[in-house]
Design a protein around this motif. Structure first.
Motif, PDB file in Angstrom:
ATOM      1  N   ARG A 188       0.798  -1.127  -0.021  1.00 28.53           N
ATOM      2  CA  ARG A 188      -0.157  -0.052  -0.030  1.00 28.53           C
ATOM      3  C   ARG A 188       0.872   1.115   0.017  1.00 28.53           C
ATOM      4  NH1 ARG A 188      -3.096  -0.331   5.179  1.00 28.53           N
ATOM      5  NH2 ARG A 188      -1.441   0.585   6.040  1.00 28.53           N
ATOM      6  N   GLN A 189       1.821   1.297   0.663  1.00 29.91           N
ATOM      7  CA  GLN A 189       2.763   2.584   0.832  1.00 29.91           C
ATOM      8  C   GLN A 189       3.429   2.547  -0.350  1.00 29.91           C
ATOM      9  OE1 GLN A 189       5.929   1.656   3.686  1.00 29.91           O
ATOM     10  NE2 GLN A 189       6.963   3.226   2.777  1.00 29.91           N
ATOM     11  N   LEU A 190       4.148   1.399  -1.017  1.00 31.89           N
ATOM     12  CA  LEU A 190       4.913   1.630  -2.201  1.00 31.89           C
ATOM     13  C   LEU A 190       3.958   1.984  -3.249  1.00 31.89           C
ATOM     14  CD1 LEU A 190       6.785  -1.785  -1.995  1.00 31.89           C
ATOM     15  CD2 LEU A 190       7.944   0.537  -1.898  1.00 31.89           C
ATOM     16  N   ALA A 191       2.778   1.666  -3.430  1.00 27.53           N
ATOM     17  CA  ALA A 191       1.991   2.020  -4.385  1.00 27.53           C
ATOM     18  C   ALA A 191       1.206   3.401  -4.213  1.00 27.53           C
ATOM     19  CB  ALA A 191       0.853   1.085  -4.594  1.00 27.53           C
ATOM     20  N   SER A 192       1.617   4.268  -3.195  1.00 24.91           N
ATOM     21  CA  SER A 192       1.145   5.475  -2.658  1.00 24.91           C
ATOM     22  C   SER A 192      -0.437   5.602  -2.403  1.00 24.91           C
ATOM     23  CB  SER A 192       1.666   6.436  -3.459  1.00 24.91           C
ATOM     24  OG  SER A 192       2.772   6.646  -3.947  1.00 24.91           O
ATOM     25  N   PHE A 193      -0.983   4.685  -1.942  1.00 24.48           N
ATOM     26  CA  PHE A 193      -2.461   4.441  -1.699  1.00 24.48           C
ATOM     27  C   PHE A 193      -2.480   5.112  -0.295  1.00 24.48           C
ATOM     28  CE2 PHE A 193      -2.692   0.508  -4.331  1.00 24.48           C
ATOM     29  CZ  PHE A 193      -3.423   1.447  -5.446  1.00 24.48           C
ATOM     30  N   GLU A 194      -3.492   6.015  -0.105  1.00 27.55           N
ATOM     31  CA  GLU A 194      -3.480   6.926   1.255  1.00 27.55           C
ATOM     32  C   GLU A 194      -4.684   6.188   1.712  1.00 27.55           C
ATOM     33  OE1 GLU A 194      -1.819   8.512   4.088  1.00 27.55           O
ATOM     34  OE2 GLU A 194      -0.392   8.658   2.126  1.00 27.55           O
ATOM     35  N   PRO A 195      -4.772   5.575   2.921  1.00 26.74           N
ATOM     36  CA  PRO A 195      -5.885   4.961   3.380  1.00 26.74           C
ATOM     37  C   PRO A 195      -6.684   6.324   4.346  1.00 26.74           C
ATOM     38  CG  PRO A 195      -4.116   4.382   4.754  1.00 26.74           C
ATOM     39  CD  PRO A 195      -3.603   4.879   3.615  1.00 26.74           C
ATOM     40  N   ASN A 294      -9.219   1.620   9.245  1.00 25.27           N
ATOM     41  CA  ASN A 294      -9.419   2.572   8.014  1.00 25.27           C
ATOM     42  C   ASN A 294      -9.619   2.072   6.588  1.00 25.27           C
ATOM     43  OD1 ASN A 294      -7.056   1.146   6.925  1.00 25.27           O
ATOM     44  ND2 ASN A 294      -5.514   1.908   8.007  1.00 25.27           N
ATOM     45  N   ARG A 295      -9.641   2.654   5.618  1.00 24.55           N
ATOM     46  CA  ARG A 295     -10.161   2.022   4.267  1.00 24.55           C
ATOM     47  C   ARG A 295      -9.279   2.847   3.351  1.00 24.55           C
ATOM     48  NH1 ARG A 295     -13.588   4.847   1.707  1.00 24.55           N
ATOM     49  NH2 ARG A 295     -14.906   6.242   3.003  1.00 24.55           N
ATOM     50  N   CYS A 296      -8.862   2.124   2.286  1.00 19.43           N
ATOM     51  CA  CYS A 296      -8.405   2.928   1.156  1.00 19.43           C
ATOM     52  C   CYS A 296      -9.558   3.323   0.256  1.00 19.43           C
ATOM     53  CB  CYS A 296      -7.484   2.348   0.174  1.00 19.43           C
ATOM     54  SG  CYS A 296      -5.859   1.717   1.281  1.00 19.43           S
ATOM     55  N   PRO A 297      -9.549   4.712  -0.330  1.00 16.50           N
ATOM     56  CA  PRO A 297     -10.366   4.966  -1.159  1.00 16.50           C
ATOM     57  C   PRO A 297     -10.532   4.297  -2.538  1.00 16.50           C
ATOM     58  CG  PRO A 297      -9.307   6.933  -0.449  1.00 16.50           C
ATOM     59  CD  PRO A 297      -8.784   5.818   0.184  1.00 16.50           C
ATOM     60  N   VAL A 298      -9.083   3.757  -2.881  1.00 19.42           N
ATOM     61  CA  VAL A 298      -8.944   3.103  -4.199  1.00 19.42           C
ATOM     62  C   VAL A 298      -8.143   2.003  -3.595  1.00 19.42           C
ATOM     63  CG1 VAL A 298      -7.971   3.226  -6.721  1.00 19.42           C
ATOM     64  CG2 VAL A 298      -8.990   5.387  -5.579  1.00 19.42           C
ATOM     65  N   TRP A 299      -8.324   0.678  -4.098  1.00 24.12           N
ATOM     66  CA  TRP A 299      -7.736  -0.421  -3.866  1.00 24.12           C
ATOM     67  C   TRP A 299      -6.813  -0.964  -4.903  1.00 24.12           C
ATOM     68  CZ3 TRP A 299     -11.865  -4.182  -1.296  1.00 24.12           C
ATOM     69  CH2 TRP A 299     -12.561  -3.631  -0.218  1.00 24.12           C
ATOM     70  N   HIS A 300      -6.742  -0.247  -6.042  1.00 22.72           N
ATOM     71  CA  HIS A 300      -6.178  -0.834  -7.455  1.00 22.72           C
ATOM     72  C   HIS A 300      -5.302   0.273  -8.154  1.00 22.72           C
ATOM     73  CE1 HIS A 300      -9.292   0.635  -9.606  1.00 22.72           C
ATOM     74  NE2 HIS A 300     -10.183   0.379  -8.791  1.00 22.72           N
ATOM     75  N   ALA A 310      -4.791  -4.840   4.187  1.00 24.11           N
ATOM     76  CA  ALA A 310      -3.907  -3.710   3.430  1.00 24.11           C
ATOM     77  C   ALA A 310      -4.959  -2.731   2.722  1.00 24.11           C
ATOM     78  CB  ALA A 310      -3.301  -4.708   2.504  1.00 24.11           C
ATOM     79  N   ALA A 311      -6.233  -3.145   2.672  1.00 20.67           N
ATOM     80  CA  ALA A 311      -7.317  -2.318   1.834  1.00 20.67           C
ATOM     81  C   ALA A 311      -8.039  -1.660   2.870  1.00 20.67           C
ATOM     82  CB  ALA A 311      -8.185  -2.925   0.815  1.00 20.67           C
TER      83      ALA A 311
END
Ligand SMILES: Cc1cc2nc3c(=O)[nH]c(=O)nc-3n(C[C@H](O)[C@H](O)[C@H](O)COP(=O)(O)OP(=O)(O)OC[C@H]3O[C@@H](n4cnc5c(N)ncnc54)[C@H](O)[C@@H]3O)c2cc1C
Length: 421
Positions: A188-195, A294-300, A310-311
């Motif tokens: 999640r961190q490497l892909a820059s997804f911000e939860p 928490n939750r990521c707004p975008v999972w992909h 992770a999501a």
């Protein structure tokens, strides 16, 4: 899991990197979500590799509840007998002790399912079981001690991962990478997804008390409140697993008050533990779980999908984290098997997994948040005992309403089934 980042220049050094390995799907993380997805894809012939950072599945800090929903899914693939051989420890619902009165809001036995209970299986045993089943399929690989530290980024998106093992650095190329690496997800961190984070009002001390001769076994989770503390007690057969909730950020105060004060507080809530608490002598026996949701707004993004913690990290209310991780895995297998076997995986396939799983996640997180703010926060702030309002007690007696919470706990917001191709 902290590992030094590997500079790209070292990756092109043929002396240090083994030849690229290829697979259809690379799953990072051998928790319930990752292992279940690995098994489901492998049994359909998809080439899949699971990378797990630890040397085994044994961890102290894990949940071990298999909800009716997971048992139904295992039944679909013929594994219920096997999983019941791992444990016979069943829970039929929670009982809250409030102001001297027992309140049992949920009874799974009323649900329409072959498995009207939560099966308590130590998570390590469950994951070993899934790994053993998955290994029966030739397209399945599991690499332990594989700590993923980087994504391989190509023109069309993520094309695999880099990982460190005992014998050096490796890379694995995959048409699809899945981040199933839990609440502190590196992917999640490497892909820059911000939860988006919410902060539940509590932290939890997690520890064991011994089962003493004369203790009766309990097929319910017992909960009690008192003195601004909340205690949940799970019978694990040969020991009692205790979750002791304190207001967020107060751990240092609890420690400063001393072990005797902790013992006293436990006995105030659960008087039958007067002898048991004597075994608590060192703070090392208690793990602190900083509760977060928490939750990521975008999972992909192209070539990459997040599932499980992770999501979306679930609050511990209702103990649904494993259930939701496994349900994500089932939906991912339903949606992605065909593209993985027959064509390119498009981003809209990944979006479809999020579409099916995001709303059940958001609804349950909303419900957890309501329980936290309306019931738990007031019990933790209030020195007196918690009182369940009369209308709430009454609503659990009305047949049409009373089983809704049980169904939600057992199956989540949406019952997930494995679709056979
Ligand atoms: C103390 C505690 C008690 C809990 N109790 C319950 C409960 O009773 N019921 C319930 O349903 N849920 C419970 N939960 C939550 C539950 O454990 C999680 O929701 C669930 O395990 C999520 O599954 P997952 O597969 O998404 O992630 P995880 O189970 O966290 O698995 C992720 C895996 O990824 C691996 N990993 C991480 N980083 C890397 C990397 N860089 N490279 C390779 N591998 C990596 C980790 O080692 C781990 O094995 C509890 C959690 C805690 C902390």
């Amino acid at each position: 899991m902290a590992a030094a980042a590997i500079p790209d220049v070292e990756l092109s050094d043929a002396g240090r990197i083994d030849p690229s390995q290829q697979t259809d799907c690379c799953i990072v993380g051998g928790g319930p979500g990752g292992m279940m997805l690995g098994l489901l894809l492998a049994r359909r012939g998809v080439k899949v590799t699971v990378l797990e950072a630890h040397k085994d599945f044994d961890r102290e800090f894990r949940g071990d509840t298999l909800h009716p929903s997971i048992l139904e899914i295992l039944d679909q693939i013929g594994l219920t007998e096997g999983v019941h051989r791992l444990s016979q420890n069943k829970i039929y619902g929670p009982t809250l002790q409030t102001s001297g009165r027992a309140f049992s809001p949920v009874d799974f036995r009323r649900l329409n399912t072959r498995f009207p209970y939560i099966l308590l299986v130590p998570q390590a045993k469950f994951l070993e079981f899934l790994a053993a089943e998955a290994r029966k399929y030739p397209s399945f690989r599991l690499r332990m001690l594989a700590n993923v530290t980087g994504l391989i980024q190509g023109e069309d998106g993520v094309q695999g991962v880099r990982y460190q093992s005992t014998d050096g650095w490796h890379e694995i190329r995959a048409r699809l990478t899945i981040g199933a690496d839990g609440r502190f997800s590196k992917i999640r961190q490497l892909a820059s997804f911000e939860p988006i984070k919410t902060s539940p009002p509590m932290d939890i001390l997690w520890f064991r008390l011994p089962h003493l001769p004369g203790d009766e076994h309990s097929d319910r989770v017992r909960g009690g409140f008192g003195g601004g503390r909340l205690l949940a007690v799970f019978d694990r057969g040969d020991y009692w697993q205790i979750a002791y909730a304190i207001p967020k950020g107060q751990y240092q105060q609890v420690r400063a008050a001393g072990m005797e004060s902790l013992q006293k507080s436990i006995v105030e809530i659960e008087p039958t533990f007067a002898e048991h608490v004597e075994s608590l002598v060192d703070w090392h026996q208690c793990s602190l779980l900083s509760v977060e949701s928490n939750r990521c707004p975008v999972w992909h993004k192209p070539g990459l999908l997040l599932i499980g913690d992770a999501a979306h990290v679930m609050s511990p209310v209702g103990g649904v984290g494993i259930n939701y991780a496994v349900q994500d895995a089932v939906v991912a297998a339903n949606v992605l098997t065909f593209p993985l076997l027959h064509r390119e995986v498009q981003e809209h396939d990944l979006a479809e997994v999020q579409r099916q799983r995001e709303w059940p996640t958001r609804i349950i997180q909303k419900l957890q948040s309501l329980v936290q703010s309306r019931l738990i926060a007031s019990a933790l702030q209030n020195e007196s005992n918690m009182i369940v309002p009369w209308w709430l007690r009454l609503s659990f007696k009305i047949p049409i309403l009373r089983d809704i919470p049980g169904r939600i706990l057992a199956f989540g917001i949406k019952r997930v089934r494995l679709e056979e191709p």
